[in-house]
Design a protein around this motif. Structure first.
Motif, PDB file in Angstrom:
ATOM      1  N   GLY A  20     -19.059   3.508  -5.975  1.00 58.90           N
ATOM      2  CA  GLY A  20     -18.587   2.872  -4.759  1.00 58.90           C
ATOM      3  C   GLY A  20     -17.282   3.490  -4.335  1.00 58.90           C
ATOM      4  N   SER A  21     -16.813   3.099  -3.147  1.00 54.76           N
ATOM      5  CA  SER A  21     -15.536   3.631  -2.697  1.00 54.76           C
ATOM      6  C   SER A  21     -14.415   3.053  -3.552  1.00 54.76           C
ATOM      7  N   PRO A  22     -13.286   3.749  -3.648  1.00 54.19           N
ATOM      8  CA  PRO A  22     -12.172   3.236  -4.461  1.00 54.19           C
ATOM      9  C   PRO A  22     -11.722   1.842  -4.027  1.00 54.19           C
ATOM     10  N   ALA A  23     -11.605   1.625  -2.710  1.00 52.16           N
ATOM     11  CA  ALA A  23     -11.134   0.321  -2.229  1.00 52.16           C
ATOM     12  C   ALA A  23     -12.103  -0.787  -2.616  1.00 52.16           C
ATOM     13  N   ALA A  74      -8.286   2.762   5.566  1.00 49.54           N
ATOM     14  CA  ALA A  74      -7.994   2.939   4.146  1.00 49.54           C
ATOM     15  C   ALA A  74      -6.557   2.547   3.821  1.00 49.54           C
ATOM     16  N   ARG A  75      -5.630   2.924   4.679  1.00 50.15           N
ATOM     17  CA  ARG A  75      -4.229   2.575   4.450  1.00 50.15           C
ATOM     18  C   ARG A  75      -4.031   1.062   4.503  1.00 50.15           C
ATOM     19  N   CYS A  76      -4.725   0.419   5.442  1.00 52.62           N
ATOM     20  CA  CYS A  76      -4.614  -1.033   5.576  1.00 52.62           C
ATOM     21  C   CYS A  76      -5.145  -1.717   4.310  1.00 52.62           C
ATOM     22  N   ALA A  77      -6.311  -1.279   3.850  1.00 52.69           N
ATOM     23  CA  ALA A  77      -6.883  -1.842   2.626  1.00 52.69           C
ATOM     24  C   ALA A  77      -5.968  -1.590   1.434  1.00 52.69           C
TER      25      ALA A  77
END
Length: 236
Positions: A20-23, A74-77
């Protein structure tokens, strides 16, 4: 180092698990550490469900991803995940996230309130700093990201919709005079996003004055936290 300048916090354990994605993987890890229905856990569950459905690649490209909307999301997450992981480790997250910690087991605070307080913190603080982060990375100005800001806003609107659909008590359980009805109707995602956009542009203009920029960030953080605390007013 100020909160504005802090770099992304790496995922625990030397990196995210595969699959999955890192976030998303970090949100799943957080889900296993908190009792369901308490504080930040409610927001995390709603956030995770939405991104798994509509943004499964959130943050997969890392912070070198040059697509502005993907980078902004991504930055927000990352800002949220950093705050949540700090709280989980017993540290002090940004002030806007702190109200969810002492109230997380209060019997008079409903899950809907936890979710909206988390959304308030995420929009009013995390999104603001994410715009500044993205402008620095892409060497652009906030107006250049207005379209991308709206695209991230669409994801947040889906998150708000999910929160209302899943956590708002039905009409058989909620009377028109119920305090929860008043709290929910008093908060507006649209107004929160407008305030976030104004704050991001102001913070960007202050980048040449680090002490002023940090003071503005702290005041924004505190103001967002105050609204979040009011959203957690016990309703039963």
């Amino acid at each position: 180092m100020t909160q504005i300048e802090q770099s992304a916090v790496p995922a625990p354990g030397g990196g995210p698990p595969t699959g999955g994605s890192p976030a998303i993987e970090r949100m799943r890890q957080l889900r296993t550490r908190w009792p369901a229905g308490e504080g930040v856990a409610v927001f995390n569950a709603a956030y995770l469900e939405v991104v798994e459905r509509v943004a499964p690649d959130l943050g997969r490209g890392g912070f070198d991803d040059r697509e502005a909307a993907a980078l902004l999301g991504a930055r927000c997450a990352e800002r949220y995940l950093s705050a949540a992981e700090t709280a989980t480790a017993g540290g002090r997250p940004p002030e806007c996230w702190r109200p969810l910690l002492p109230c997380r087991r209060h019997p008079g605070v409903r899950p809907l309130q936890f979710a909206l307080s988390g959304l308030q913190a995420h929009v009013g603080h995390d999104l603001v700093l994410a715009v500044v982060d993205t402008c620095r990375t892409l060497d652009c100005e906030p107006p250049d990201l207005e379209g991308e800001f709206e695209r991230v806003g669409e994801l947040l609107a889906l998150l708000e919709e999910r929160i209302h659909d899943e956590l708002m008590p039905g009409p058989d359980l909620l009377e028109i005079a119920d305090p929860l009805t008043h709290l929910v109707s008093s908060w507006s995602l649209e107004r929160a996003r407008e305030a976030a956009w104004s704050a991001a542009r102001t913070l960007w203009r202050l980048r040449g004055f680090p002490s002023l920029a940090e003071e503005f960030r702290q005041r924004t953080d505190a103001g967002v936290g105050l609204v979040g605390r009011l959203l957690l007013t016990p309703c039963r």
